[in-house]
Design an enzyme around this catalytic site. Structure first.
Site, PDB file in Angstrom:
ATOM      1  N   ARG A   1       0.775  -1.316  -0.053  1.00  0.00           N
ATOM      2  CA  ARG A   1      -0.119   0.056  -0.211  1.00  0.00           C
ATOM      3  C   ARG A   1       0.689   1.086  -0.006  1.00  0.00           C
ATOM      4  O   ARG A   1       0.410   2.367   0.659  1.00  0.00           O
ATOM      5  CB  ARG A   1      -0.929   0.041   1.288  1.00  0.00           C
ATOM      6  CG  ARG A   1      -2.005  -1.222   1.274  1.00  0.00           C
ATOM      7  CD  ARG A   1      -2.953  -0.989   2.162  1.00  0.00           C
ATOM      8  NE  ARG A   1      -2.409  -1.188   3.569  1.00  0.00           N
ATOM      9  CZ  ARG A   1      -2.197  -2.280   4.251  1.00  0.00           C
ATOM     10  NH1 ARG A   1      -2.830  -3.416   3.571  1.00  0.00           N
ATOM     11  NH2 ARG A   1      -1.763  -2.584   5.226  1.00  0.00           N
ATOM     12  N   ARG A   2       1.897   1.195  -0.740  1.00  0.00           N
ATOM     13  CA  ARG A   2       2.918   2.474  -0.615  1.00  0.00           C
ATOM     14  C   ARG A   2       3.481   2.665  -2.289  1.00  0.00           C
ATOM     15  O   ARG A   2       4.494   3.451  -2.381  1.00  0.00           O
ATOM     16  CB  ARG A   2       4.024   1.683   0.208  1.00  0.00           C
ATOM     17  CG  ARG A   2       3.743   1.552   1.538  1.00  0.00           C
ATOM     18  CD  ARG A   2       4.888   0.819   2.268  1.00  0.00           C
ATOM     19  NE  ARG A   2       4.648   0.376   3.499  1.00  0.00           N
ATOM     20  CZ  ARG A   2       5.583   0.107   4.381  1.00  0.00           C
ATOM     21  NH1 ARG A   2       6.617  -0.260   4.048  1.00  0.00           N
ATOM     22  NH2 ARG A   2       5.455  -0.404   5.683  1.00  0.00           N
TER      23      ARG A   2
ATOM     24  N   CYS B   1       0.664  20.901 -10.779  1.00  0.00           N
ATOM     25  CA  CYS B   1      -0.859  20.994 -10.463  1.00  0.00           C
ATOM     26  C   CYS B   1      -1.290  19.472 -10.110  1.00  0.00           C
ATOM     27  O   CYS B   1      -1.799  19.218  -9.016  1.00  0.00           O
ATOM     28  CB  CYS B   1      -1.792  21.385 -11.878  1.00  0.00           C
ATOM     29  SG  CYS B   1      -1.331  23.078 -11.954  1.00  0.00           S
TER      30      CYS B   1
ATOM     31  N   ARG C   1      -3.784  19.868  -6.711  1.00  0.00           N
ATOM     32  CA  ARG C   1      -4.051  20.810  -5.963  1.00  0.00           C
ATOM     33  C   ARG C   1      -4.793  22.153  -6.597  1.00  0.00           C
ATOM     34  O   ARG C   1      -5.960  22.637  -6.251  1.00  0.00           O
ATOM     35  CB  ARG C   1      -2.594  21.813  -5.675  1.00  0.00           C
ATOM     36  CG  ARG C   1      -1.851  22.383  -6.832  1.00  0.00           C
ATOM     37  CD  ARG C   1      -0.696  23.001  -6.531  1.00  0.00           C
ATOM     38  NE  ARG C   1      -0.119  23.497  -7.774  1.00  0.00           N
ATOM     39  CZ  ARG C   1      -0.318  24.607  -8.218  1.00  0.00           C
ATOM     40  NH1 ARG C   1      -1.454  25.546  -7.981  1.00  0.00           N
ATOM     41  NH2 ARG C   1       0.100  25.139  -9.503  1.00  0.00           N
ATOM     42  N   SER C   2      -4.863  21.925  -7.959  1.00  0.00           N
ATOM     43  CA  SER C   2      -5.666  23.115  -8.798  1.00  0.00           C
ATOM     44  C   SER C   2      -6.046  22.629 -10.223  1.00  0.00           C
ATOM     45  O   SER C   2      -4.890  21.812 -11.017  1.00  0.00           O
ATOM     46  CB  SER C   2      -4.550  24.265  -9.057  1.00  0.00           C
ATOM     47  OG  SER C   2      -5.059  25.357  -9.734  1.00  0.00           O
ATOM     48  N   ASN C   3      -7.026  22.843 -10.790  1.00  0.00           N
ATOM     49  CA  ASN C   3      -7.315  22.653 -12.313  1.00  0.00           C
ATOM     50  C   ASN C   3      -8.355  23.479 -12.697  1.00  0.00           C
ATOM     51  O   ASN C   3      -9.410  23.829 -12.348  1.00  0.00           O
ATOM     52  CB  ASN C   3      -8.073  21.199 -12.071  1.00  0.00           C
ATOM     53  CG  ASN C   3      -8.428  20.486 -13.216  1.00  0.00           C
ATOM     54  OD1 ASN C   3      -9.654  20.561 -13.771  1.00  0.00           O
ATOM     55  ND2 ASN C   3      -7.357  20.171 -14.002  1.00  0.00           N
TER      56      ASN C   3
ATOM     57  N   HIS D   1     -11.702  25.190 -10.754  1.00  0.00           N
ATOM     58  CA  HIS D   1     -11.954  26.681 -10.928  1.00  0.00           C
ATOM     59  C   HIS D   1     -12.492  26.812 -12.529  1.00  0.00           C
ATOM     60  O   HIS D   1     -11.853  26.324 -13.281  1.00  0.00           O
ATOM     61  CB  HIS D   1     -10.934  27.795 -10.723  1.00  0.00           C
ATOM     62  CG  HIS D   1      -9.348  27.331 -11.088  1.00  0.00           C
ATOM     63  ND1 HIS D   1      -8.785  26.497 -10.176  1.00  0.00           N
ATOM     64  CD2 HIS D   1      -8.870  27.496 -12.432  1.00  0.00           C
ATOM     65  CE1 HIS D   1      -7.646  26.270 -11.162  1.00  0.00           C
ATOM     66  NE2 HIS D   1      -7.764  27.043 -12.368  1.00  0.00           N
ATOM     67  N   ILE D   2     -13.232  27.978 -12.813  1.00  0.00           N
ATOM     68  CA  ILE D   2     -13.182  28.584 -14.004  1.00  0.00           C
ATOM     69  C   ILE D   2     -12.748  29.878 -14.088  1.00  0.00           C
ATOM     70  O   ILE D   2     -13.242  30.802 -13.025  1.00  0.00           O
ATOM     71  CB  ILE D   2     -14.891  28.416 -14.542  1.00  0.00           C
ATOM     72  CG1 ILE D   2     -15.374  27.305 -14.540  1.00  0.00           C
ATOM     73  CG2 ILE D   2     -15.052  29.153 -15.830  1.00  0.00           C
ATOM     74  CD1 ILE D   2     -16.891  27.029 -14.702  1.00  0.00           C
TER      75      ILE D   2
ATOM     76  N   ALA E   1      -4.235  31.383 -18.843  1.00  0.00           N
ATOM     77  CA  ALA E   1      -3.860  32.051 -17.718  1.00  0.00           C
ATOM     78  C   ALA E   1      -2.345  31.402 -17.304  1.00  0.00           C
ATOM     79  O   ALA E   1      -2.397  30.392 -17.207  1.00  0.00           O
ATOM     80  CB  ALA E   1      -4.462  31.964 -16.356  1.00  0.00           C
TER      81      ALA E   1
END
Length: 279
Positions: free
Chosen positions: A133-134, A154, A178-180, A219-220, A278
């Site tokens: 499980r690693r 990301c 973390r971000s999309n 986000h948009i 962006a």
């Protein structure tokens, strides 16, 4: 309507109706203006690839081949070189993130994979004990971030697990971001890591199982709201796209090529939408 289209529309609607606006945003548009966005937190989706559920929308065309080439650049070449990405794969969208005049994206992605020998370790661990499980790929390397500038990853963590069902071994994967950028990159990132999951499964002669997708900040951007409304108005295509990897079971991970992948039954709605990215 496919599961991916249902989730896509639900997320767009949720962001537009319930999302909040970013403050002190880092990114900029090409005209220099701050690229703020409307966002939600804690987005999660589950796809059972073994049942034909793939995370790709039919509401607009998605560039799968270039996305897969990026994965090969990161995990096979283990490189951060833009020259290699441009010349070997004819992929150029990372050029906007070049760090100075280094010809690289900094100590990010493939450079971190190489630094820690990540892919070889994952393959060795899975071969030694598939049920351990690693099996974790982590691209979040503070030392590397301090060493050079560059966009922080990301899609930064992928975990793998196996299940035996009716005698067959299935490889599951969990991608954490973390971000999309929901409209531009959501399905590109998801399908990239489905491709990586398929490559590892083929290496061992296993079947692909489930794909879990967690995004902390979905986000948009504020210059994409018209495109978001257009996507909500569109009716999805009557197709069920699926990605296949046309190589024999047991094919070495490092021998798999972009042209070995084939996206079947994919007839997305057109015309393609335009987005100002962006940076």
């Amino acid at each position: 309507m496919t599961l991916a289209d249902t989730i896509f529309k639900e997320n767009i609607k949720k962001i537009m109706e319930q999302g909040v606006f970013s403050e002190n945003a880092r990114p900029r548009y090409k005209d220099g203006n701050v690229a703020n966005s409307k966002y939600i937190t804690g987005s999660f989706a589950e796809y059972d690839l073994s049942k034909g559920e793939f995370p790709i929308t039919t509401l607009r065309p998605i560039a799968i081949k270039s996305a897969i080439k990026e994965v090969l650049w990161i995990y096979q070449d283990q490189s951060n070189s833009l020259e290699l990405l441009n010349d070997k794969y004819n992929v150029h969208y990372w050029n906007d993130w070049e760090v100075g005049d280094t010809g690289t994206i900094g100590q990010r992605y493939g450079a971190v994979v190489k630094k820690h020998n990540i892919i070889n370790k994952i393959l060795q661990q899975l071969e030694a004990n598939p049920w351990n499980r690693r099996n974790i790929i982590s691209l979040w390397d503070y030392e590397a971030f301090e060493e050079t500038d560059g966009l922080l990853p990301c899609a930064f963590q992928t975990m793998f697990d196996v299940r035996r069902v009716d005698g067959d071994i299935y490889l599951d994967a969990t991608l954490t971001q973390r971000s999309n950028d929901m409209l531009v990159a959501h399905h590109i990132n998801a399908m990239q890591y489905v491709a990586l999951q398929m490559m590892i499964a083929k290496h061992f002669g296993w079947k692909v199982g489930k794909f879990f997708y967690f995004i902390n900040n979905l986000h948009i951007y504020d210059n994409q709201f018209e495109q978001a409304e257009e996507l909500l108005r569109r009716e999805p295509s009557d197709c069920h796209p699926r990605l296949v990897l046309n190589v024999p079971d047991g094919t070495n991970f490092f021998d798999i090529k972009a042209e070995d992948f084939e996206l079947l039954d994919y007839n997305p709605v057109k015309p393609q939408l335009k987005f100002d990215l962006a940076i």
